[in-house]
Design a protein around this motif. Structure first.
Motif, PDB file in Angstrom:
ATOM      1  N   SER A 100      12.546  -5.953  -9.265  1.00 29.22           N
ATOM      2  CA  SER A 100      12.017  -4.903  -9.064  1.00 29.22           C
ATOM      3  C   SER A 100      10.659  -5.031  -8.472  1.00 29.22           C
ATOM      4  O   SER A 100      10.166  -4.171  -7.476  1.00 29.22           O
ATOM      5  N   LEU A 101      10.097  -6.186  -8.422  1.00 29.03           N
ATOM      6  CA  LEU A 101       8.893  -6.511  -7.798  1.00 29.03           C
ATOM      7  C   LEU A 101       9.196  -6.626  -6.104  1.00 29.03           C
ATOM      8  O   LEU A 101       8.384  -6.131  -5.370  1.00 29.03           O
ATOM      9  N   LEU A 102      10.229  -7.424  -5.840  1.00 26.79           N
ATOM     10  CA  LEU A 102      10.632  -7.224  -4.347  1.00 26.79           C
ATOM     11  C   LEU A 102      11.021  -6.061  -3.769  1.00 26.79           C
ATOM     12  O   LEU A 102      11.086  -5.900  -2.457  1.00 26.79           O
ATOM     13  N   ALA A 103      11.415  -5.164  -4.591  1.00 30.15           N
ATOM     14  CA  ALA A 103      11.718  -3.764  -4.036  1.00 30.15           C
ATOM     15  C   ALA A 103      10.575  -3.043  -3.438  1.00 30.15           C
ATOM     16  O   ALA A 103      10.799  -2.128  -2.708  1.00 30.15           O
ATOM     17  N   HIS A 104       9.401  -3.317  -3.927  1.00 31.67           N
ATOM     18  CA  HIS A 104       8.221  -2.580  -3.382  1.00 31.67           C
ATOM     19  C   HIS A 104       7.609  -3.056  -2.101  1.00 31.67           C
ATOM     20  O   HIS A 104       7.815  -4.347  -1.761  1.00 31.67           O
ATOM     21  N   SER A 105       7.610  -2.225  -0.918  1.00 29.09           N
ATOM     22  CA  SER A 105       7.123  -2.618   0.232  1.00 29.09           C
ATOM     23  C   SER A 105       5.791  -3.216   0.190  1.00 29.09           C
ATOM     24  O   SER A 105       5.419  -3.904   1.235  1.00 29.09           O
ATOM     25  N   ASP A 106       4.969  -2.881  -0.687  1.00 26.25           N
ATOM     26  CA  ASP A 106       3.620  -3.435  -0.555  1.00 26.25           C
ATOM     27  C   ASP A 106       3.324  -4.616  -1.473  1.00 26.25           C
ATOM     28  O   ASP A 106       2.144  -4.669  -1.936  1.00 26.25           O
ATOM     29  N   ALA A 107       4.335  -5.103  -1.778  1.00 24.21           N
ATOM     30  CA  ALA A 107       4.061  -6.413  -2.772  1.00 24.21           C
ATOM     31  C   ALA A 107       3.307  -7.405  -2.172  1.00 24.21           C
ATOM     32  O   ALA A 107       2.478  -7.991  -2.749  1.00 24.21           O
TER      33      ALA A 107
END
Length: 397
Positions: A100-107
């Motif tokens: 789920s962390l990698l799914a965010h573009s602003d990670a």
């Protein structure tokens, strides 16, 4: 001979003034600086892109205690091997599913390190895992031992000089001098071609040939272009010294060439002049034979490619001092300036340079004489101009 030199000086002053006192000469001086500035800007940008792509950041999703251990281990490793040689770690939310962390573009990171110090788990795309796995393994190993790369005192024994290191430094200097002379020669010598063709088309060359010996015309034009080249080199050299003084660190120092700096600089100037005169006299002879700019462009390419092959031969011979290829490169006139400037950086003997300069000057005179003979035979013979490439007339029916 005095009459020819006097007439050559007149031609040289005429051509020199016609080129120097123009607006386009300012653009000629500033032209080579623009690619250097653009190259430096793109070089810094490409280095940053390369660093970011080769050492991407990884998110660290572990308990606070183990996160602190991993970050401390990473900083300790970075102090030893350099921050650019180890991947960066950034704190990430915990406990959270890494996917789920990698799914965010602003990670801000390409992979996530989770689990524990004893059993780290790396989540990401296969290519990113391959790049980060070794760094994560090294950081986790250092964090696990809790003795993160202990300091070891190194006993220093400085010496005044190292023969092997000095030899390698002088070899590098010889190669750098070869490249610099070659680039300047190829950049500046090509202007002689268009100069002769332009005056042939304007009928100026016929007036000059009627007023002064044609030998003086060739020699004067070569002297004028060489003088103009030295003005450009002085300007570019001043800019290079100023840039080096601003960008180089306080401990920066160039290795001393074998013949010493004053003699080396003098030889570099003389060998550039010889390389320019050798190639320029060849270009001058070609330009005198060509009838149009198209013919000049057609002949310019094979001559330039041949000169590049000769330069590569001289660079091969630079680290084979005393061998047959090095001697052949020093004897062959077109490669002799490049081979001898490299020898000046590595060998302190002066007499070979005196012989080489006399040998190269003799060949400059021979090439000019050959060009004058061809010019008289094909251009001034019976007042009729004969183009270098003749078109065959169609057979009559």
């Amino acid at each position: 001979m005095k009459d020819i030199l006097r007439a050559a000086m007149v031609i040289a002053r005429r051509d020199f003034s016609a080129v120097i006192f123009t607006r386009t000469f300012l653009f000629f001086l500033l032209g080579p600086l623009l690619p250097i500035l653009i190259g430096m800007a793109f070089g810094g940008l490409s280095e940053k892109i390369s660093t970011d792509s080769l050492r991407p950041a990884a998110g660290l999703s572990m308990s606070p205690d183990e996160t602190a251990r991993m970050l401390a281990a990473r900083e300790a490793v970075a102090r030893r091997i350099g921050a650019d040689h180890i991947s960066a770690l950034e704190k990430a939310p915990w406990p959270v599913d890494p996917r789920s962390l990698l799914a965010h573009s602003d990670a801000g990171y390409v992979a996530v390190v989770s689990g524990s110090v004893d059993r780290p788990v790396l989540t990401g795309q296969p290519s990113d895992i391959d790049r980060l796995e070794g760094d994560v393994r090294l950081i986790a190993s250092a964090a696990k031992t809790r003795a993160v790369l202990p300091e070891v005192d190194v006993e220093r024994h400085p010496v005044a000089q190292s023969v092997s290191g000095q030899t390698q430094a002088r070899l590098t200097m010889g190669r750098a001098a070869q490249i610099l002379i070659f680039l300047l020669t190829m950049l500046l010598a090509g202007m002689v071609l268009s100069n002769m063709v332009e005056e042939k088309n304007n009928k100026v060359i016929e007036i000059l040939a009627a007023a002064v010996p044609i030998d003086a015309v060739f020699l004067g034009k070569l002297m004028a272009m060489l003088s103009m080249s030295f003005i450009g080199i002085i300007f570019w050299g001043g800019c290079a010294v100023a840039g080096l003084a601003l960008l180089a660190g306080p401990g920066f120092a160039l290795p001393t060439p074998a013949v010493g700096w004053p003699v080396f600089i003098l030889l570099a100037v003389l060998y550039f002049a010889m390389a320019y005169c050798l190639l320029g006299s060849l270009f001058l002879s070609i330009g005198a034979q060509a009838a149009t700019v198209r013919e000049v462009q057609t002949l310019n390419m094979p001559v330039t490619m041949a000169q590049m092959v000769i330069f590569f031969f001289a660079t091969y011979a630079v680290d084979h001092m005393g061998s047959a290829p090095e001697i052949a490169a020093a004897v062959f006139p077109l490669s002799s300036p490049f081979a001898m400037i490299a020898r000046a950086a590595q060998d302190g003997a002066i007499w070979p340079h005196v012989l080489a300069l006399l040998w190269q000057a003799m060949w400059v005179g021979l090439i000019i004489r050959m060009g004058v003979w061809l010019f008289r035979r094909h251009v001034l013979n019976s007042g009729a101009k004969r183009p270098l490439f003749r078109r065959r007339s169609a057979p009559r029916a």
